[in-house]
Design a protein around this motif. Structure first.
Motif, short mmCIF file in Angstrom:
data_model
loop_
_atom_site.label_atom_id
_atom_site.label_comp_id
_atom_site.label_asym_id
_atom_site.label_seq_id
_atom_site.Cartn_x
_atom_site.Cartn_y
_atom_site.Cartn_z
N GLY A 164 -94.30 -36.25 43.82
CA GLY A 164 -94.01 -35.54 42.72
C GLY A 164 -92.87 -34.98 42.51
O GLY A 164 -91.59 -35.49 41.51
N TYR A 165 -91.50 -34.54 44.01
CA TYR A 165 -90.85 -34.35 43.60
C TYR A 165 -89.36 -35.38 43.41
O TYR A 165 -88.67 -35.51 43.04
CB TYR A 165 -90.28 -33.14 44.88
CG TYR A 165 -90.37 -31.87 44.56
CD1 TYR A 165 -90.33 -30.67 43.55
CD2 TYR A 165 -92.10 -30.95 45.26
CE1 TYR A 165 -90.86 -29.76 43.68
CE2 TYR A 165 -92.33 -29.41 45.01
CZ TYR A 165 -91.05 -29.19 43.65
OH TYR A 165 -91.70 -28.04 43.75
N ILE A 166 -89.91 -36.92 44.42
CA ILE A 166 -89.19 -37.72 44.04
C ILE A 166 -89.06 -37.88 43.10
O ILE A 166 -88.01 -38.39 43.03
CB ILE A 166 -89.68 -38.32 45.50
CG1 ILE A 166 -89.53 -37.71 47.40
CG2 ILE A 166 -88.94 -39.74 45.96
CD1 ILE A 166 -90.18 -38.46 47.87
N PHE A 167 -90.52 -37.90 42.22
CA PHE A 167 -90.41 -39.15 41.48
C PHE A 167 -89.42 -38.33 39.98
O PHE A 167 -89.04 -38.73 39.37
CB PHE A 167 -91.73 -38.35 40.66
CG PHE A 167 -92.94 -39.87 41.17
CD1 PHE A 167 -92.51 -40.69 41.31
CD2 PHE A 167 -94.49 -39.29 41.57
CE1 PHE A 167 -93.15 -41.94 41.70
CE2 PHE A 167 -95.08 -41.11 42.21
CZ PHE A 167 -94.54 -41.67 41.93
N LEU A 168 -89.67 -37.02 40.27
CA LEU A 168 -88.88 -36.13 39.26
C LEU A 168 -87.01 -36.40 39.89
O LEU A 168 -86.55 -36.73 38.44
CB LEU A 168 -88.80 -34.54 39.28
CG LEU A 168 -88.01 -33.51 38.92
CD1 LEU A 168 -88.14 -33.66 37.09
CD2 LEU A 168 -88.45 -32.15 38.67
N ALA A 169 -86.78 -36.19 40.86
CA ALA A 169 -84.99 -36.91 41.25
C ALA A 169 -84.49 -37.65 40.81
O ALA A 169 -83.91 -37.79 40.34
CB ALA A 169 -85.16 -36.05 42.49
N THR A 170 -85.81 -38.90 40.98
CA THR A 170 -85.68 -40.35 41.12
C THR A 170 -84.71 -40.75 39.45
O THR A 170 -84.57 -40.93 38.25
CB THR A 170 -86.86 -41.10 40.84
OG1 THR A 170 -87.23 -41.18 42.44
CG2 THR A 170 -86.93 -43.12 40.97
N GLY A 171 -86.38 -40.16 38.51
CA GLY A 171 -85.85 -39.68 36.95
C GLY A 171 -84.81 -38.96 36.50
O GLY A 171 -84.31 -40.20 35.43
N LEU A 172 -84.45 -37.68 37.53
CA LEU A 172 -83.26 -37.17 36.40
C LEU A 172 -82.66 -37.95 36.68
O LEU A 172 -80.99 -38.30 35.74
CB LEU A 172 -83.21 -36.41 37.34
CG LEU A 172 -83.98 -35.17 36.64
CD1 LEU A 172 -84.48 -33.57 37.23
CD2 LEU A 172 -83.77 -34.74 35.06
N ALA A 173 -82.15 -38.58 38.62
CA ALA A 173 -80.77 -39.87 38.45
C ALA A 173 -80.98 -41.20 37.66
O ALA A 173 -79.35 -41.43 37.52
CB ALA A 173 -81.00 -40.00 39.34
N LEU A 174 -81.94 -41.48 37.54
CA LEU A 174 -82.10 -42.78 36.65
C LEU A 174 -81.23 -42.17 35.07
O LEU A 174 -80.25 -42.67 34.58
CB LEU A 174 -83.34 -43.73 36.37
CG LEU A 174 -83.88 -44.55 37.17
CD1 LEU A 174 -84.98 -44.78 37.45
CD2 LEU A 174 -82.58 -45.08 37.83
N ALA A 175 -81.83 -40.87 34.75
CA ALA A 175 -81.34 -40.86 33.33
C ALA A 175 -80.14 -40.69 33.26
O ALA A 175 -79.61 -40.67 32.45
CB ALA A 175 -82.27 -39.32 32.94
#
Length: 206
Positions: free
Chosen positions: A158-169
Motif C-alpha cells: 500500500g505504501y509503495i502504491f501511494l509513493a508511486t502514484g505521488l511520484a507519477l503525479a
C-alpha cells in the motif's frame, strides 16, 4: 527485430517455474514486479509489430481508443486482490495472467502513438488514480485482502502504491507545466518575428 526478441525472451523467462515462484512468493514482487514485467514484454512485441501491422490495426483501433479500453480493463481486473490470489491457486487464472497482461502491454504500445493528446492525458490520469485507489484499499482494509500473503506485506504494498502514484503525479504534472510555459512563450516569439517581417515588407514597399 530486437524489440520482438526481447519481448518474447522476457516472457519466456518469466514463465519459467523457478522465476515465477520467486516473483509470486511475495505480494510486492507479484504486483509491482511480475505484472509490470509481463506488460513490458508485451509492449516490446507491440513496438516491433507496430509498423508492420499499422494498416490492420488502424481499422479497429482508430485514435487508440480500443487499445486504451482493453489496457484499462485488463489492469482493472488484475488490480483486484481476488484475481491475484486466484492466480496462485488456479492454473486457469495463472494462464490468463500470462496472456492478458502482455496483451495489455501490446495494446498500449500499438495505440499510444496514434492517440490524441487529450486521450493520453486521460490514460495517465487514470494510472495515477489507480495507484491511489490501490494504496487506499491496501492501507485501509481491516483484514488481509490476499490470504496467501502476510498483513505486513499488504501494508508495504500500500505504501509503495501511494509513493508511486505521488511520484507519477509529480512527474507528469511538472512536464505538463513545462509544456504550458513553452506553449505560452513560443507564440509570443513567433508573433514578434511575424510583426518584424511584416514591418520590413511594408518599409520596402514605401
Amino acid at each position: 527485430s530486437a524489440h520482438f526478441r526481447l519481448g518474447i525472451g522476457l516472457l519466456a523467462v518469466l514463465a519459467m517455474p523457478p522465476v515465477r515462484n520467486v516473483f509470486e512468493a511475495g505480494l510486492v514482487s507479484h504486483m509491482l514486479m511480475q505484472l509490470p514485467l509481463l506488460a513490458y514484454s508485451g509492449w516490446h512485441v507491440g513496438v516491433a509489430l507496430r509498423s508492420t501491422g499499422k494498416s490492420a490495426l488502424e481499422d479497429w483501433d482508430r485514435y487508440g481508443v480500443t487499445g486504451f479500453i482493453l489496457t484499462v480493463c485488463i489492469a482493472l481486473f488484475w488490480m483486484l486482490p481476488r484475481s491475484i490470489e486466484a492466480s496462485l491457486n488456479e492454473p486457469g487464472y495463472e494462464l490468463a495472467k500470462f496472456v492478458s497482461v502482455p496483451l495489455a502491454g501490446f495494446a498500449l504500445a500499438s495505440s499510444y502513438p496514434r492517440a490524441p493528446l487529450l486521450l493520453r492525458g486521460l490514460l495517465l490520469s487514470h494510472v495515477v488514480s489507480m495507484f491511489g485507489v490501490l494504496a487506499w484499499t491496501f492501507l485501509a482494509a481491516p483484514v488481509r485482502l490476499c490470504l496467501a500473503y502476510l498483513a505486513s506485506e499488504q501494508l508495504i504494498a500500500g505504501y509503495i502504491f501511494l509513493a508511486t502514484g505521488l511520484a507519477l503525479a509529480a512527474y507528469w504534472g511538472t512536464r505538463l507545466l513545462l509544456c504550458g510555459v513553452q506553449s505560452r512563450t513560443s507564440p509570443r516569439v513567433g508573433s514578434r518575428n511575424l510583426q518584424e517581417s511584416l514591418s520590413g515588407v511594408n518599409h520596402g514597399h514605401r
